[in-house]
Structure formats: C-alpha cells, structure tokens
Design an enzyme around this catalytic site. Sequence first.
Site, short mmCIF file in Angstrom:
data_model
loop_
_atom_site.label_atom_id
_atom_site.label_comp_id
_atom_site.label_asym_id
_atom_site.label_seq_id
_atom_site.Cartn_x
_atom_site.Cartn_y
_atom_site.Cartn_z
N SER A 199 0.84 -1.19 0.00
CA SER A 199 0.00 0.00 0.00
C SER A 199 0.89 1.25 0.00
O SER A 199 1.75 1.37 -0.85
CB SER A 199 -0.97 -0.03 1.18
OG SER A 199 -1.98 0.93 1.05
N GLU A 320 -9.06 -4.55 -5.35
CA GLU A 320 -8.43 -3.64 -4.40
C GLU A 320 -9.43 -2.66 -3.78
O GLU A 320 -9.49 -2.48 -2.57
CB GLU A 320 -7.31 -2.85 -5.09
CG GLU A 320 -6.13 -3.67 -5.56
CD GLU A 320 -5.13 -3.95 -4.46
OE1 GLU A 320 -5.33 -3.50 -3.32
OE2 GLU A 320 -4.14 -4.65 -4.75
N HIS A 451 -8.07 -5.04 -1.10
CA HIS A 451 -6.83 -4.44 -0.60
C HIS A 451 -6.57 -4.94 0.81
O HIS A 451 -7.48 -5.09 1.61
CB HIS A 451 -6.98 -2.92 -0.60
CG HIS A 451 -5.72 -2.17 -0.33
ND1 HIS A 451 -4.65 -2.18 -1.20
CD2 HIS A 451 -5.35 -1.37 0.71
CE1 HIS A 451 -3.69 -1.42 -0.71
NE2 HIS A 451 -4.08 -0.94 0.46
#
Length: 562
Positions: A199, A320, A451
């Site tokens: 990330s 995501e 995600h």
Amino acid sequence: MRVLLASLLIFGACWAGPVVNTNYGKVEGFEYGAAEVFLAIPFAKPPVDNLRFEKPEAPEPWEDVYQATQFRNDCTPHYRLVAQFSSYSGEDCLTLNVIKPKTIEKKLPVLFWVHGGGYEIGSGSQHGYEFFADRYTSQGVIVVTIQYRLGFMGFFSEGTSDAPGNYGLFDQAAALRFVKENIGNFGGDPDDITIWGYSAGAASVSQLTMSPYTHDLYSKAIIMSASSFVGWATGPNVIDTSKQLAEILGCPWPGAKECMKKKTLHEIFDAVETQGWTTGTIDILRWSPVIDGDYLPKNPENLINDAPIKPTLIGMSNKEGSYFATMNMGRVIADFGLSPEEIPKVDEDFISEIIDRKLLYNNRYGENRQKVWDQILDYYTKQGKPERDLNGFYVDRYAELLSDITFNVPILREITARVERKTPVWTYRFDHYNEQIWKKYIPEQAKGSPHANEYHYLFNMPVMAQIDFKKEPESWLQRDLIDMVVSFAKTGVPHIQDVEWRPVSDPDDVNFLNFQSSGVSVKHGLFQEPLDFWNNLREREGFDLVDPAYSKTTSNSEKDEL
C-alpha cells in the site's frame, strides 16, 4: 558476600541478551526461538522541538548499551482517534527493528519492510516480530521493519525550500542508509537489501527506487498493491491542506513552520478535527508526499527514467477498491465506504453522482467535463451490464472504479515503464479470498480479494477475519506467498512451486502469476482494458484523473492547486 556477588554476576551474564555494535553504540536485544530480536533502535535524532518539520539527522552516539528489548513510540498518526488506539504514540519515534537468525554462517540477504497506512497511520510495531522470526528469518534472511513520520508531522509542506515536506520519505531514506551502514554487524549483507512495502509502503518503496537519495542503497524491490504513480502518492492538495491547518492554528502563511513547531500535539489534533481528516474526494489523502524538486525532483513517470535497473516484484489483488467501498474499511484515511443500508441502493445514478462529486470536483476537465463524465459513466455502468442482479453489478462496478483509479491503472503504468526500460519485473495478482472476510449482505458479484487481503497470509494479521491456516487452501497459499518473498530476496527471482514464472516480456500484454483458490497459474493481459481506457482518456483530454500531478493541461482552478 563475595560468593553471592559472584553468583549474581554469573546469573546476570547468563540472562544477558545478544549484543551488537553499531556505528553509534552497542545494542542489546533478546532471543526468540531460533532468532535474535532488536527492537526500537534509533536511526535518527528525535524529530522534536527545533527538529520538527526538518529532515532527519543522524542519532547522537550513546555510551551505555542501548536496551533494544521492547517497542517504543509509534509515530504520531494524522488523527487523534488513531493515536488513542496505540499503546505508544509520540514524536520521538524514528526507530527500526531487526529480526535475525541466531546462527549465521555467511552474510544474509535483508528484507527492509516499509509499513503502509496511507502515509497517515501505521507503525513498525504493528506486525510484531514473532511471525517474522517463525516464517522469514527461519529461511535464512534478516528482516528490518522501520518507522517514519506520518500525516502532518511527516508531510506538512509550504512548497518552499524552507518547508518542502516529504520529511517522512527522508526518514525512510535515513533508515535505509542506517541499515546499509550497520546491517553487516548483525550478519546481513549490505549489498543485498530488498526494499519491500505494501500500500503506501509500496508507493514509498517505488519512490525509494527513484529518489537520487537512495539509488545506491538497495538491490531489489517488492512493490505490493500501490505505486508511486498513483495520484494519492504525490497529493495535489497537500500544500492547500497545510495552509488551511496553519490558518486554523493561527500561524502566518507563508512562513508557518516556526509557528507550527511551537504548537502542541493536542492543539494540532484539535485543528485536524476542525479541518477534517479525509478529503472526501478521489485524491483521498490530506497528507502525502509532494514533488519537491529534491527527494522527488520530478513526477515519478519522468523520474523512473533515471532509476537504476534492478529486479522488481510487483503485485496486487483483483478487487483492491472493495476494501474501501463495499467493506467500508480504512475510513480514517478514505471516505468511499458503503453502509449496509446503502449497498442495496447502489445503481447507475449513485455512480454518476460519485463521478460528479468526488472525481470531477473543482471543474476538472473544464469545458469537457460533461463529455468526460459521460465517458466514465458509460465505461463503468454500461459495458457488460447484465439483465439481472443489477445491484450486484453496480456495487461491483463502483468498487472497480475506485480500484482502477487508485490502484490498478497506476500500478500497470509503473510495470509498463519499468519493462520498457528493460527492468526485470515479475508480476502477480492475488484473487483468492476466504469467505469469512465478507459480510453476508455483500452481493456475490462484488466479492473478491480486497486491498490488504495478503496481510492475513504474509503476516498472520487478522485484518478482516481470523483465518485458520491449518486448513487448505489457506495453508499452501500462505506458504507460497511467503516463499515468493523470501526466494526473491535471496536470489532475485521469485519461485512458486514448480511454476515457470518469467519476467514481464510484453508491456501491452502483461504476463502475471495468478493466485486462486484452486492453485497458481500464469495468465496474460493484466487489467489491460481499464489501462487502455484511462490512458486514452488522458491522451485525448490532456488531464489525468489517475495522477493529477502528471496532467499536461488543467482547468484554472486545478492549475492553482498544482
């Protein structure tokens, strides 16, 4: 008495932990199984008082043995509520952790982990040390986890040479240099450091590969679920956010830095609550790096041309954006979540309103705004539209819209740029998900690997659910993901089972390793359709919603921001 004293000395010596020399003094850690652990080693002076909003400085040498036996302060997050959840939180936080095997026969490769959290939250302590010792160092690597300044402390910027911002990035560079200079004393190879992040940590790693400050400090890079090419990694609104915060605090603008240094954390947190902790737009983050002409001399899409050619592993999940949209997580950094009551109401009008209010705000695209609005709406609500289960379709497409802009397309652009420069790039996509992570009210069509899903497997962290890794396919998926990381760190080539996984050869038809519940296999055409859509839109309109800082032309209001 002498016998007693001698006994105490012997007892104390028996319980002393491992001691390692650094360039600044000795550090004492402790043993954990077959590993030695050193926690919260300072790699810079505390960034407090006059050093607040300044580049990090090398730590002062210490005379006594430093007790590296417990985690210390996490870096201050951007929002008071997050700070209250931390056991330790404060400005004196520039430390790193080293987890190494007890027995080392030769210099070992190093995994240098940069945590994520949108440049606004997170810490080096959140992953602990136990799992790294059990599953990583046991395979013959050394793991280093670091901390860096976050939020307003790490990225306050006036856009001037006196207050440029990017202090958090300079912290990362300082930590990497400390490791380069000292890891040999821990048994690590200073010429074999793999920088690794997820990330915002991945965007940071991407930036580390490009910054002139860090070209010579690493050997390989692992970039998971982000990129320096994403718009939120070089936020277009950071200077405006900084100005607004300074004004709320009664500090002059320009020249707010010295006044801001005198404000207490309590005062700044109060101002943040007045200001709001998220943007509410597709730019997402209030606090993030800026193109400062120094650490980031220019936009990453241009800067990558100066980056060294080194092996790179890049990956992502297949859904995501669902983490922020349908799961409604990450609310302290992004405002795109759907409540259980809102999900059944998502339709074409809902997506149209999101495009209007959160994507095309501030008159983006100028006189062509309506035309672009129609094109985006058509792509995400008309193509592939089924005759039934329209709600599931629209919920999924809403999540895909967020996925494409904030993850998929910029990641693919970085892959393309690196491959065109002949960088060896291996790419993967993680599609598997455990049903436990999804609430029952989520439409089946909208489910996938969100995600942060890999956190369960890479770190045994129950981010969304407590997964039983004694069962299949969870067990082999965890093993394969960890083996992928470790093998890449050790050899520069990721190995998964007996699969023949080659570097990307054609940037127009990206080959990737696909992790599914049924197994792993090589596929082609990674998110090619959305990449083509957004690239063509940028070329036609001269403005890029995916990365506003790269745009060739903008509306007048956008020019003021940039």
